[in-house]
Motif scaffolding. Sequence first.
Motif, mmCIF file in Angstrom:
data_model
loop_
_atom_site.group_PDB
_atom_site.id
_atom_site.type_symbol
_atom_site.label_atom_id
_atom_site.label_comp_id
_atom_site.label_asym_id
_atom_site.label_seq_id
_atom_site.Cartn_x
_atom_site.Cartn_y
_atom_site.Cartn_z
ATOM 1 N N UNK A 168 0.939 -1.287 0.048
ATOM 2 C CA UNK A 168 -0.078 -0.089 0.099
ATOM 3 C C UNK A 168 0.873 1.435 -0.125
ATOM 4 N N UNK A 169 1.811 1.386 -0.909
ATOM 5 C CA UNK A 169 2.747 2.363 -1.157
ATOM 6 C C UNK A 169 2.724 3.032 -2.541
ATOM 7 N N UNK A 170 2.421 4.213 -2.548
ATOM 8 C CA UNK A 170 2.057 5.251 -3.752
ATOM 9 C C UNK A 170 3.763 5.056 -4.320
ATOM 10 N N UNK A 171 3.693 5.523 -5.764
ATOM 11 C CA UNK A 171 4.778 5.759 -6.477
ATOM 12 C C UNK A 171 5.469 6.929 -5.730
ATOM 13 N N UNK A 172 4.834 7.879 -5.204
ATOM 14 C CA UNK A 172 5.506 9.126 -4.728
ATOM 15 C C UNK A 172 6.093 8.882 -3.455
ATOM 16 N N UNK A 173 5.583 8.281 -2.636
ATOM 17 C CA UNK A 173 5.992 7.355 -1.308
ATOM 18 C C UNK A 173 7.453 6.698 -1.633
ATOM 19 N N UNK A 174 7.385 5.806 -2.326
ATOM 20 C CA UNK A 174 8.603 5.224 -2.867
ATOM 21 C C UNK A 174 9.659 5.920 -3.321
ATOM 22 N N UNK B 269 8.664 6.437 -11.963
ATOM 23 C CA UNK B 269 7.790 6.084 -13.425
ATOM 24 C C UNK B 269 8.466 5.667 -14.468
ATOM 25 N N UNK B 270 9.527 6.326 -14.994
ATOM 26 C CA UNK B 270 10.138 5.668 -16.288
ATOM 27 C C UNK B 270 10.781 4.620 -15.984
ATOM 28 N N UNK B 271 11.171 4.245 -14.789
ATOM 29 C CA UNK B 271 11.785 2.964 -14.478
ATOM 30 C C UNK B 271 10.502 1.799 -14.235
ATOM 31 N N UNK B 272 9.543 2.205 -13.824
ATOM 32 C CA UNK B 272 8.486 1.089 -13.617
ATOM 33 C C UNK B 272 7.916 0.863 -14.810
ATOM 34 N N UNK B 273 7.879 1.787 -15.801
ATOM 35 C CA UNK B 273 7.369 1.673 -17.137
ATOM 36 C C UNK B 273 8.389 1.037 -18.040
ATOM 37 N N UNK B 274 9.579 0.795 -17.470
ATOM 38 C CA UNK B 274 10.630 0.131 -18.596
ATOM 39 C C UNK B 274 11.104 1.153 -19.571
#
Length: 64
Positions: free
Chosen positions: A5-11, A23-28
């Motif tokens: 339950x962690x947002x991208x912003x918090x991570x 986000x660029x990393x998570x999207x590849x």
Amino acid sequence: MARRRMSQTALAKALPLSQAALSRRLCGRVSFSLHELEGVAGVLQVHPSELFGAAFTHSIGGGV
């Protein structure tokens, strides 16, 4: 992230990266560095191998 339950912003703040960079990393679009992967695993409190899923683990380990 969803299981924790962690947002991208918090991570992103915990790593520290900008939300856009994460986000660029998570999207590849951009690869994670080893250091970043270790950081993600630490923040999510999981073993780094858990970040890759069963398919990766099986292909490396030779399992089915």
